[in-house]
Scaffold this active site. Structure first.
Site, PDB file in Angstrom:
ATOM      1  N   GLU A   1       4.079  -4.859 -12.529  1.00 17.12           N
ATOM      2  CA  GLU A   1       2.764  -5.428 -13.411  1.00 17.12           C
ATOM      3  C   GLU A   1       3.114  -6.133 -14.719  1.00 17.12           C
ATOM      4  OE1 GLU A   1       0.172  -2.268 -13.783  1.00 17.12           O
ATOM      5  OE2 GLU A   1      -0.550  -2.403 -11.702  1.00 17.12           O
TER       6      GLU A   1
ATOM      7  N   GLU B   1       4.184  -6.459  -1.868  1.00 17.09           N
ATOM      8  CA  GLU B   1       4.357  -7.328  -0.512  1.00 17.09           C
ATOM      9  C   GLU B   1       5.249  -8.620  -0.758  1.00 17.09           C
ATOM     10  OE1 GLU B   1       1.621  -5.467  -1.121  1.00 17.09           O
ATOM     11  OE2 GLU B   1       0.296  -5.540   0.254  1.00 17.09           O
TER      12      GLU B   1
ATOM     13  N   CYS C   1      -1.397 -11.739  -0.848  1.00 21.14           N
ATOM     14  CA  CYS C   1      -0.283 -11.385  -0.094  1.00 21.14           C
ATOM     15  C   CYS C   1      -0.480 -11.717   1.424  1.00 21.14           C
ATOM     16  CB  CYS C   1      -0.100  -9.760  -0.067  1.00 21.14           C
ATOM     17  SG  CYS C   1       0.506  -9.476  -1.686  1.00 21.14           S
TER      18      CYS C   1
END
Ligand code: THU
Length: 160
Positions: free
Chosen positions: A64, A75, A115
């Protein structure tokens, strides 16, 4: 006008012990990846692991950022690493897990839309399906045999 239907199949496992030995091995690596999550803003840890055709297992976790959209999901961290370090190896299979910080129990780790789009690119690049297994909180583990099944009406290179 016609009404059409799209169906997908998935395998459901009550516990991780029902997974085959390769999936279980990758799952164990995804658990390790959970410990490397950098998630001070959401306190939600995501771990992904994928096995390459050379046998190597790559781990990734969510990373983050104070500027929230600059962070990256687990992912994509894993698959971009694989794509950049091992561009010629195929991705055989992937596992994604999540847990809330401070908890030991796993929670739902259903891959987000961005993702799915990113994973699909690599599935099509290698011309071989990438099975993906993830936890669905109360339902145990879900295994889908191809990323494409997670993204009907996909946008891909043939759309350009
Ligand atoms: N996250 C992932 O790593 N993968 C997903 O597929 C969904 C969400 C991360 C992003 C963010 O760091 C945290 O989970 C909460 O959204």
């Amino acid at each position: 006008m016609n009404i059409k239907e799209i169906r997908i199949q998935y395998a459901k496992y009550e516990t991780e012990n029902e997974l085959d030995s390769q999936s279980f091995q990758i799952l164990e690596e995804a658990k390790k990846a959970l410990d490397t999550a950098y998630s001070p803003y959401s306190n939600f840890q995501v771990g992904a692991a994928l096995k390459l055709s050379n046998g190597q297992i790559i781990r990734g976790s969510n990373q983050e950022n104070a500027a929230y959209p600059s962070g990256l999901c687990a992912e994509r961290t894993a698959i971009f690493y694989a794509g950049s370090q091992f561009p010629n190896e195929k991705i055989e299979e992937m596992v994604v897990l999540a847990r809330r910080e401070g908890e030991t129990e796993l929670t739902t780790a259903c891959p987000c839309g961005a993702c799915r789009q990113a994973l699909l690119e690599y599935e099509e690049k290698q011309n071989q399906p990438i099975p993906i297994t993830f936890k669905m909180s109360k339902q145990g583990f879900v295994r889908i045999s191809s990323i494409a099944d997670l993204l009907p009406f996909k946008f891909d290179s043939t759309s350009l």
